[in-house]
Write an enzyme that holds these catalytic residues in place. Structure first.
Site, PDB file in Angstrom:
ATOM      1  N   SER A  61     -33.034  31.626  15.855  1.00  0.00           N
ATOM      2  CA  SER A  61     -32.813  32.785  14.984  1.00  0.00           C
ATOM      3  C   SER A  61     -33.964  33.784  15.078  1.00  0.00           C
ATOM      4  O   SER A  61     -35.109  33.427  15.371  1.00  0.00           O
ATOM      5  CB  SER A  61     -32.672  32.341  13.532  1.00  0.00           C
ATOM      6  OG  SER A  61     -31.642  31.393  13.400  1.00  0.00           O
TER       7      SER A  61
HETATM    8  N1  SAH Z   1     -32.378  26.258  13.350  1.00  0.00           N
HETATM    9  C1  SAH Z   1     -32.261  26.528  14.769  1.00  0.00           C
HETATM   10  C2  SAH Z   1     -31.095  27.463  15.046  1.00  0.00           C
HETATM   11  C3  SAH Z   1     -30.236  26.880  16.098  1.00  0.00           C
HETATM   12  S1  SAH Z   1     -28.679  27.639  16.388  1.00  0.00           S
HETATM   13  C4  SAH Z   1     -33.553  27.031  15.346  1.00  0.00           C
HETATM   14  O1  SAH Z   1     -34.519  27.245  14.595  1.00  0.00           O
HETATM   15  O2  SAH Z   1     -33.651  27.172  16.562  1.00  0.00           O
HETATM   16  C5  SAH Z   1     -27.568  26.546  15.543  1.00  0.00           C
HETATM   17  C6  SAH Z   1     -27.553  25.121  15.965  1.00  0.00           C
HETATM   18  O3  SAH Z   1     -26.593  24.454  15.169  1.00  0.00           O
HETATM   19  C7  SAH Z   1     -27.133  24.877  17.414  1.00  0.00           C
HETATM   20  O4  SAH Z   1     -28.127  24.153  18.066  1.00  0.00           O
HETATM   21  C8  SAH Z   1     -25.841  24.082  17.284  1.00  0.00           C
HETATM   22  O5  SAH Z   1     -25.646  23.102  18.300  1.00  0.00           O
HETATM   23  C9  SAH Z   1     -26.033  23.417  15.936  1.00  0.00           C
HETATM   24  N2  SAH Z   1     -24.808  22.952  15.297  1.00  0.00           N
HETATM   25  C10 SAH Z   1     -23.587  23.541  15.246  1.00  0.00           C
HETATM   26  N3  SAH Z   1     -22.718  22.784  14.566  1.00  0.00           N
HETATM   27  C11 SAH Z   1     -23.409  21.680  14.158  1.00  0.00           C
HETATM   28  C12 SAH Z   1     -23.062  20.500  13.409  1.00  0.00           C
HETATM   29  N4  SAH Z   1     -21.840  20.309  12.926  1.00  0.00           N
HETATM   30  N5  SAH Z   1     -24.015  19.585  13.195  1.00  0.00           N
HETATM   31  C13 SAH Z   1     -25.276  19.745  13.671  1.00  0.00           C
HETATM   32  N6  SAH Z   1     -25.653  20.822  14.380  1.00  0.00           N
HETATM   33  C14 SAH Z   1     -24.740  21.775  14.622  1.00  0.00           C
END
Ligand code: SAH
Length: 214
Positions: A61
């Site tokens: 993000s």
């Molecule tokens: N907090 C992260 C943002 C990552 S983007 C950072 O600081 O980099 C969102 C993430 O959510 C992705 O890696 C995606 O694989 C994960 N995601 C999506 N659906 C999910 C679920 N049901 N359970 C766990 N992770 C999930």
């Protein structure tokens, strides 16, 4: 050091200038080396005012969004926080500077492995990771003082509210696959209080109580 200077600039221009004033959030973002949470090729862009790709079609993000969501959780040093969507691990690392323990769940194994390795290298030993569908939460470790979902949901999974303590806060992007509203919920003894923090754009939350995998 060069990255330290870029980090100070990021905090001044993108975070403080836009009204983030929680000293814990500012201190955490001055501390965590964001450039280590992206690939070598993107290191010089890590402190820019935008999200960046982290592989597997996912993104880290934008710094401001991380700060805004962290501040909205109103955290204290004794708190236990659940994060859904570890991704690069950056958001979890920021949380870990402020709270007692962070539980973070990721559904894509390569991303989780990367983040876990980084947490160990950086000595962030208060972050506990799990490979699973986070839309069902992590019941065994709850209830939590706060839950943060860093992927966009079609609706708020009721199981996550169940896993909040009374007085607990949930921050989650809710909306369509393309745009969402950042929603904050506080769980009171007699019900929920909900606030809309504004528009945002996240990758999809995929799972049992999220979007279907396509
Ligand atoms: N907090 C992260 C943002 C990552 S983007 C950072 O600081 O980099 C969102 C993430 O959510 C992705 O890696 C995606 O694989 C994960 N995601 C999506 N659906 C999910 C679920 N049901 N359970 C766990 N992770 C999930």
């Amino acid at each position: 050091m060069r990255y330290e200077r870029l980090r100070r600039e990021m905090v001044k221009r993108q975070i403080e200038a836009r009204g983030i004033d929680d000293p814990q959030v500012i201190a955490a973002m001055l501390k965590v080396p964001r450039h280590l949470f992206v690939s070598d090729a993107l290191r010089d862009q890590a402190y820019g005012d935008f999200p960046l790709p982290i592989g597997e079609q996912q993104t880290i993000s934008q710094p401001y969004i991380v700060a805004e969501m962290t501040q909205a959780l109103a955290l204290g040093p004794e708190d236990c926080v659940l994060e859904i969507g570890t991704g690069s691990g950056y958001q979890a690392a920021v949380l870990a500077q402020i709270v007692y323990r962070v539980y973070t769940v990721e559904r894509l194994h390569p991303l989780l492995l990367n983040a876990r390795r980084l947490f160990d290298e950086l000595g962030y030993f208060n972050i506990v990771t799990r490979y699973s569908d986070g839309t069902t939460g992590w019941r065994e470790e709850g209830p939590y003082d706060a839950i943060i979902v860093t992927a966009g949901a079609p609706k708020i999974p009721a199981v996550l509210i169940d896993q909040l303590k009374v007085g607990g806060r949930l921050v989650i992007p809710v909306g369509s696959a393309h745009t969402q509203d950042l929603v904050k919920i506080i769980k009171h003894r007699d019900g929920l209080r909900q606030a809309n923090l504004g528009g945002c754009r996240f990758v999809k939350l995929i799972g049992e109580h999220g979007w279907k995998d396509s």
